[in-house]
Write a protein that holds these residues in place. Sequence first.
Motif, PDB file in Angstrom:
ATOM      1  N   GLN A  67     -12.416 -17.136  78.868  1.00 23.92           N
ATOM      2  CA  GLN A  67     -11.625 -17.043  78.058  1.00 23.92           C
ATOM      3  C   GLN A  67     -12.091 -15.880  77.248  1.00 23.92           C
ATOM      4  OE1 GLN A  67      -8.310 -18.802  77.379  1.00 23.92           O
ATOM      5  NE2 GLN A  67      -6.742 -17.306  79.016  1.00 23.92           N
ATOM      6  N   ALA A  68     -13.422 -17.605  76.193  1.00 23.70           N
ATOM      7  CA  ALA A  68     -14.072 -17.211  75.187  1.00 23.70           C
ATOM      8  C   ALA A  68     -15.192 -15.764  75.337  1.00 23.70           C
ATOM      9  CB  ALA A  68     -14.644 -17.825  74.571  1.00 23.70           C
ATOM     10  N   SER A  69     -15.563 -15.946  76.598  1.00 22.63           N
ATOM     11  CA  SER A  69     -16.466 -15.017  77.406  1.00 22.63           C
ATOM     12  C   SER A  69     -15.559 -14.380  77.239  1.00 22.63           C
ATOM     13  CB  SER A  69     -17.444 -16.487  78.465  1.00 22.63           C
ATOM     14  OG  SER A  69     -17.489 -17.419  77.729  1.00 22.63           O
ATOM     15  N   VAL A  70     -15.229 -13.668  77.366  1.00 25.01           N
ATOM     16  CA  VAL A  70     -14.004 -12.581  77.286  1.00 25.01           C
ATOM     17  C   VAL A  70     -14.611 -11.266  77.198  1.00 25.01           C
ATOM     18  CG1 VAL A  70     -12.670 -10.557  78.784  1.00 25.01           C
ATOM     19  CG2 VAL A  70     -13.079 -13.070  79.851  1.00 25.01           C
ATOM     20  N   MET A  99     -21.835  -2.701  70.106  1.00 27.28           N
ATOM     21  CA  MET A  99     -22.593  -3.878  70.740  1.00 27.28           C
ATOM     22  C   MET A  99     -22.299  -3.747  72.654  1.00 27.28           C
ATOM     23  SD  MET A  99     -21.009  -7.782  70.474  1.00 27.28           S
ATOM     24  CE  MET A  99     -20.691  -8.739  71.543  1.00 27.28           C
ATOM     25  N   LYS A 100     -23.873  -4.202  73.007  1.00 28.64           N
ATOM     26  CA  LYS A 100     -23.892  -3.621  74.685  1.00 28.64           C
ATOM     27  C   LYS A 100     -23.037  -4.847  75.790  1.00 28.64           C
ATOM     28  CE  LYS A 100     -27.052  -2.512  77.995  1.00 28.64           C
ATOM     29  NZ  LYS A 100     -28.037  -3.561  78.599  1.00 28.64           N
ATOM     30  N   LYS A 101     -22.656  -4.861  76.081  1.00 23.72           N
ATOM     31  CA  LYS A 101     -21.831  -6.198  76.683  1.00 23.72           C
ATOM     32  C   LYS A 101     -23.031  -6.670  77.962  1.00 23.72           C
ATOM     33  CE  LYS A 101     -18.192  -5.251  74.610  1.00 23.72           C
ATOM     34  NZ  LYS A 101     -18.069  -6.006  73.713  1.00 23.72           N
ATOM     35  N   VAL A 102     -22.890  -7.665  78.678  1.00 22.93           N
ATOM     36  CA  VAL A 102     -23.747  -8.029  79.335  1.00 22.93           C
ATOM     37  C   VAL A 102     -23.994  -8.800  80.225  1.00 22.93           C
ATOM     38  CG1 VAL A 102     -25.719 -10.329  78.267  1.00 22.93           C
ATOM     39  CG2 VAL A 102     -23.159 -10.053  76.894  1.00 22.93           C
ATOM     40  N   ILE A 103     -22.651  -8.215  80.844  1.00 23.94           N
ATOM     41  CA  ILE A 103     -22.166  -8.096  82.270  1.00 23.94           C
ATOM     42  C   ILE A 103     -21.730  -6.658  82.506  1.00 23.94           C
ATOM     43  CG2 ILE A 103     -19.555  -9.065  82.121  1.00 23.94           C
ATOM     44  CD1 ILE A 103     -20.752 -10.597  84.584  1.00 23.94           C
ATOM     45  N   SER A 104     -22.336  -6.349  83.700  1.00 18.51           N
ATOM     46  CA  SER A 104     -21.889  -5.168  84.550  1.00 18.51           C
ATOM     47  C   SER A 104     -20.095  -5.403  85.189  1.00 18.51           C
ATOM     48  CB  SER A 104     -22.646  -4.626  85.314  1.00 18.51           C
ATOM     49  OG  SER A 104     -22.831  -5.302  86.194  1.00 18.51           O
ATOM     50  N   LYS A 105     -19.565  -4.726  85.965  1.00 20.64           N
ATOM     51  CA  LYS A 105     -18.362  -5.093  86.263  1.00 20.64           C
ATOM     52  C   LYS A 105     -18.677  -5.336  87.938  1.00 20.64           C
ATOM     53  CE  LYS A 105     -15.395  -1.523  84.703  1.00 20.64           C
ATOM     54  NZ  LYS A 105     -14.074  -0.728  84.436  1.00 20.64           N
ATOM     55  N   LYS A 106     -19.888  -5.928  88.165  1.00 26.67           N
ATOM     56  CA  LYS A 106     -19.802  -5.743  89.991  1.00 26.67           C
ATOM     57  C   LYS A 106     -20.000  -7.572  89.430  1.00 26.67           C
ATOM     58  CE  LYS A 106     -24.773  -6.119  89.724  1.00 26.67           C
ATOM     59  NZ  LYS A 106     -25.754  -5.598  90.553  1.00 26.67           N
ATOM     60  N   TYR A 107     -19.987  -8.267  88.369  1.00 25.91           N
ATOM     61  CA  TYR A 107     -20.471  -9.238  87.905  1.00 25.91           C
ATOM     62  C   TYR A 107     -19.015 -10.461  88.333  1.00 25.91           C
ATOM     63  CZ  TYR A 107     -25.454  -8.802  88.415  1.00 25.91           C
ATOM     64  OH  TYR A 107     -26.605  -8.160  88.491  1.00 25.91           O
ATOM     65  N   ILE A 108     -17.659  -9.598  88.049  1.00 23.18           N
ATOM     66  CA  ILE A 108     -16.345  -9.821  87.001  1.00 23.18           C
ATOM     67  C   ILE A 108     -16.295 -10.999  88.393  1.00 23.18           C
ATOM     68  CG2 ILE A 108     -14.584  -9.746  86.751  1.00 23.18           C
ATOM     69  CD1 ILE A 108     -15.657  -6.981  84.772  1.00 23.18           C
ATOM     70  N   LYS A 109     -16.050  -9.943  89.513  1.00 24.21           N
ATOM     71  CA  LYS A 109     -15.648 -10.891  90.811  1.00 24.21           C
ATOM     72  C   LYS A 109     -16.119 -12.583  90.814  1.00 24.21           C
ATOM     73  CE  LYS A 109     -14.279 -10.677  95.605  1.00 24.21           C
ATOM     74  NZ  LYS A 109     -14.297  -9.468  96.825  1.00 24.21           N
ATOM     75  N   GLU A 164     -16.310  -4.379  78.704  1.00 20.88           N
ATOM     76  CA  GLU A 164     -15.902  -3.436  77.621  1.00 20.88           C
ATOM     77  C   GLU A 164     -14.291  -3.931  76.421  1.00 20.88           C
ATOM     78  OE1 GLU A 164     -18.093  -1.182  76.373  1.00 20.88           O
ATOM     79  OE2 GLU A 164     -19.424  -2.036  77.327  1.00 20.88           O
ATOM     80  N   LYS A 165     -13.698  -2.925  75.689  1.00 21.00           N
ATOM     81  CA  LYS A 165     -13.090  -3.477  75.149  1.00 21.00           C
ATOM     82  C   LYS A 165     -11.544  -3.121  75.930  1.00 21.00           C
ATOM     83  CE  LYS A 165     -10.649  -3.006  70.972  1.00 21.00           C
ATOM     84  NZ  LYS A 165     -10.304  -1.939  68.595  1.00 21.00           N
ATOM     85  N   GLN A 166     -11.531  -1.408  76.725  1.00 25.13           N
ATOM     86  CA  GLN A 166     -10.043  -0.873  77.401  1.00 25.13           C
ATOM     87  C   GLN A 166     -10.255  -1.971  78.949  1.00 25.13           C
ATOM     88  OE1 GLN A 166     -13.213   0.657  76.847  1.00 25.13           O
ATOM     89  NE2 GLN A 166     -14.036   1.431  78.568  1.00 25.13           N
ATOM     90  N   ASP A 167     -11.151  -2.860  79.476  1.00 26.24           N
ATOM     91  CA  ASP A 167     -11.506  -3.658  79.786  1.00 26.24           C
ATOM     92  C   ASP A 167     -10.556  -4.872  79.662  1.00 26.24           C
ATOM     93  OD1 ASP A 167     -11.505  -1.813  81.909  1.00 26.24           O
ATOM     94  OD2 ASP A 167     -13.978  -1.648  81.375  1.00 26.24           O
ATOM     95  N   LEU A 168     -10.704  -5.442  77.915  1.00 25.87           N
ATOM     96  CA  LEU A 168     -10.283  -6.989  77.481  1.00 25.87           C
ATOM     97  C   LEU A 168      -8.927  -7.642  78.648  1.00 25.87           C
ATOM     98  CD1 LEU A 168     -11.708  -9.043  76.073  1.00 25.87           C
ATOM     99  CD2 LEU A 168     -11.138  -8.013  73.993  1.00 25.87           C
ATOM    100  N   MET A 169      -7.802  -6.205  78.927  1.00 23.22           N
ATOM    101  CA  MET A 169      -6.755  -7.324  78.684  1.00 23.22           C
ATOM    102  C   MET A 169      -6.359  -7.655  80.501  1.00 23.22           C
ATOM    103  SD  MET A 169      -4.203  -5.093  76.431  1.00 23.22           S
ATOM    104  CE  MET A 169      -3.394  -4.797  77.783  1.00 23.22           C
TER     105      MET A 169
END
Length: 190
Positions: free
Chosen positions: A121-124, A1-11, A129-134
């Motif tokens: 939290q439900a959106s995370v 499953m392709k994730k909707v957001i890139s890391k630059k949008y997390i902040k 990606e799975k490795q960044d979930l925690m």
Amino acid sequence: MKKVISKKYIKPLLVGLFFSNIATNSVQFIISLYILDQTGSTSLFANIMAIALISKIIYTPLSGNLIDRYSKKILMVVLDSMYLICTLILILAVHHSAICSVLIYNIIIGAISSAETPLVQASVPLLVEKQDLMVMNGLVSQMTVLSGILAPMVAGVAYQVFSFTTILLLSSLFFCYCDNIRNYTQDSND
């Protein structure tokens, strides 16, 4: 499953959550301070704070069900829009019947804010990606706790510096900012 957001949008997503929580918690605390200032009743002050907490507890299970059924992006935007609308209505209503309007506002805001952090939290899992979930869940929890700690301090200082109406207007700007952040960070296909 392709994730909707890139890391630059997390902040921006975390900043939006932080500001939304700060504004909500600060306004609820300032409302209690306002009532204490107007009435001089410490028991009324405590009761208003308790009503906000109790409404969060009551509505949390309902908000979880709502989060699972509807689009998370739409819910985030709707929540901040509801904060904005309720705050603007409170600005108009507080001068007519302060205690009644404050009680209603606290119940509604408690219900709305019960969905805020669980929604993020439900959106995370949809966003990273799975490795960044925690790590991301930890950051969401840290933002929630930090805003809960800072909100009463911000509220106390703001209440000394600004008028009650000005504080409500400033919090409305925070809610608009959070709406813009959330529109920027999420795709509509969640």
